[in-house]
Design a protein around this motif. Structure first.
Motif, mmCIF file in Angstrom:
data_model
loop_
_atom_site.group_PDB
_atom_site.id
_atom_site.type_symbol
_atom_site.label_atom_id
_atom_site.label_comp_id
_atom_site.label_asym_id
_atom_site.label_seq_id
_atom_site.Cartn_x
_atom_site.Cartn_y
_atom_site.Cartn_z
ATOM 1 N N THR A 56 -3.995 -1.812 6.784
ATOM 2 C CA THR A 56 -3.572 -2.868 5.861
ATOM 3 C C THR A 56 -2.440 -2.415 4.947
ATOM 4 O O THR A 56 -1.460 -3.142 4.742
ATOM 5 N N ASN A 57 -2.541 -1.203 4.424
ATOM 6 C CA ASN A 57 -1.552 -0.733 3.450
ATOM 7 C C ASN A 57 -0.168 -0.536 4.063
ATOM 8 O O ASN A 57 0.837 -1.018 3.527
ATOM 9 N N LYS A 60 1.424 -3.962 5.316
ATOM 10 C CA LYS A 60 2.015 -4.768 4.242
ATOM 11 C C LYS A 60 3.328 -4.153 3.756
ATOM 12 O O LYS A 60 4.286 -4.872 3.450
ATOM 13 N N TYR A 61 3.366 -2.837 3.702
ATOM 14 C CA TYR A 61 4.599 -2.153 3.293
ATOM 15 C C TYR A 61 5.727 -2.469 4.278
ATOM 16 O O TYR A 61 6.855 -2.792 3.880
ATOM 17 N N ASN A 64 6.848 -6.132 3.928
ATOM 18 C CA ASN A 64 7.544 -6.385 2.659
ATOM 19 C C ASN A 64 8.894 -5.686 2.566
ATOM 20 O O ASN A 64 9.672 -5.956 1.647
ATOM 21 N N ILE A 92 -2.601 -10.837 8.682
ATOM 22 C CA ILE A 92 -1.652 -10.413 7.642
ATOM 23 C C ILE A 92 -0.222 -10.688 8.109
ATOM 24 O O ILE A 92 0.616 -11.181 7.339
ATOM 25 N N HIS A 96 2.265 -13.562 6.513
ATOM 26 C CA HIS A 96 3.507 -13.100 5.888
ATOM 27 C C HIS A 96 4.689 -13.976 6.294
ATOM 28 O O HIS A 96 5.552 -14.291 5.458
#
Length: 226
Positions: A56-57, A60-61, A64, A92, A96
């Motif tokens: 997840t981390n 998302k990075y 983004n 996710i 996005h």
């Protein structure tokens, strides 16, 4: 090794920030050896085994920091559907790019300027937004083969192929029946709540019989009230 890819595989985001500031490319693709046109998400997915290098981390990075929507291919979606644990990661990605800030700003502008839209026009806007990412029939076939009905439940929310196409998929892959068989009440309720689905075309009697075998009271109640 690609330094940016290695940093993200270890969730070392400060190093990734440093590299991106020095013109590292988040959309770079590895070519060579066992890799051919492999982007960062596919790379992290590929090297994941007992350890989930795609998480997840770092996902998302990546998103983004400018990951290109064109790289969200049917192949990538199917890879993530293959592994049930990836459903959350796939959502996710879809969240996005679909219903993103641009879409929200557009709706706010419509509201602010008091633009009158018909229900059909609103539906068309939503459908066009969903079509930013292609979710074709192979995704449903793949999810069905892997008995990943949680993925189907989620994918239905982002499928922009149109109501008729969705109905065909529900019928062709007997999604309602499979959802009942696997006790997936969320998916059952979603299908039954579709106002464009003709329940007479679905085998409700067989579905009731299956739900009775599973002794799922909530499932039976939903079917009887449909």
């Amino acid at each position: 090794k690609n330094p940016l890819f290695s940093a993200l595989a270890s969730n070392k985001f400060k190093i990734a920030d440093f590299l991106l500031k020095r013109e590292a490319d988040i959309n770079y693709k590895i070519n060579g050896g066992e890799y051919k046109d492999v982007d960062i998400i596919n790379y992290l997915y590929f090297i994941s085994g007992f350890k989930d290098f795609l998480n997840t981390n770092n996902l998302k990075y990546i998103l983004n920091n400018g990951f290109n929507i064109r790289q969200v291919t049917t192949d990538l979606i199917n890879k993530m559907v293959n592994r049930n644990y990836s459903d959350g990661l796939l959502e996710i990605i879809l969240k996005h790019f679909i219903y993103d800030d641009t879409f929200i700003i557009r709706l706010l502008s419509v509201y602010k300027n008091r633009v009158a839209l018909t229900t059909e026009q609103i539906q068309n806007i939503i459908t066009d937004e969903k079509r930013k990412i292609n979710i074709d029939e192979s995704v449903y076939e793949n999810a069905d083969e892997h008995e990943n009905y949680d993925a189907i439940n989620m994918i239905l929310d982002y499928d922009g192929s149109g109501n008729e196409s969705i109905i065909e998929k529900i019928e062709d892959y007997e999604i309602l029946e499979r959802a009942i068989e696997y006790d997936n009440i969320k998916l059952v309720k979603k299908i039954l709540n579709y106002d464009f689905v003709d329940l007479d075309q679905l085998n409700i009697e067989n579905a009731l019989s299956e739900a009775s075998k599973n002794i799922n009271v909530e499932m039976l109640k939903s079917l009887l009230e449909s």
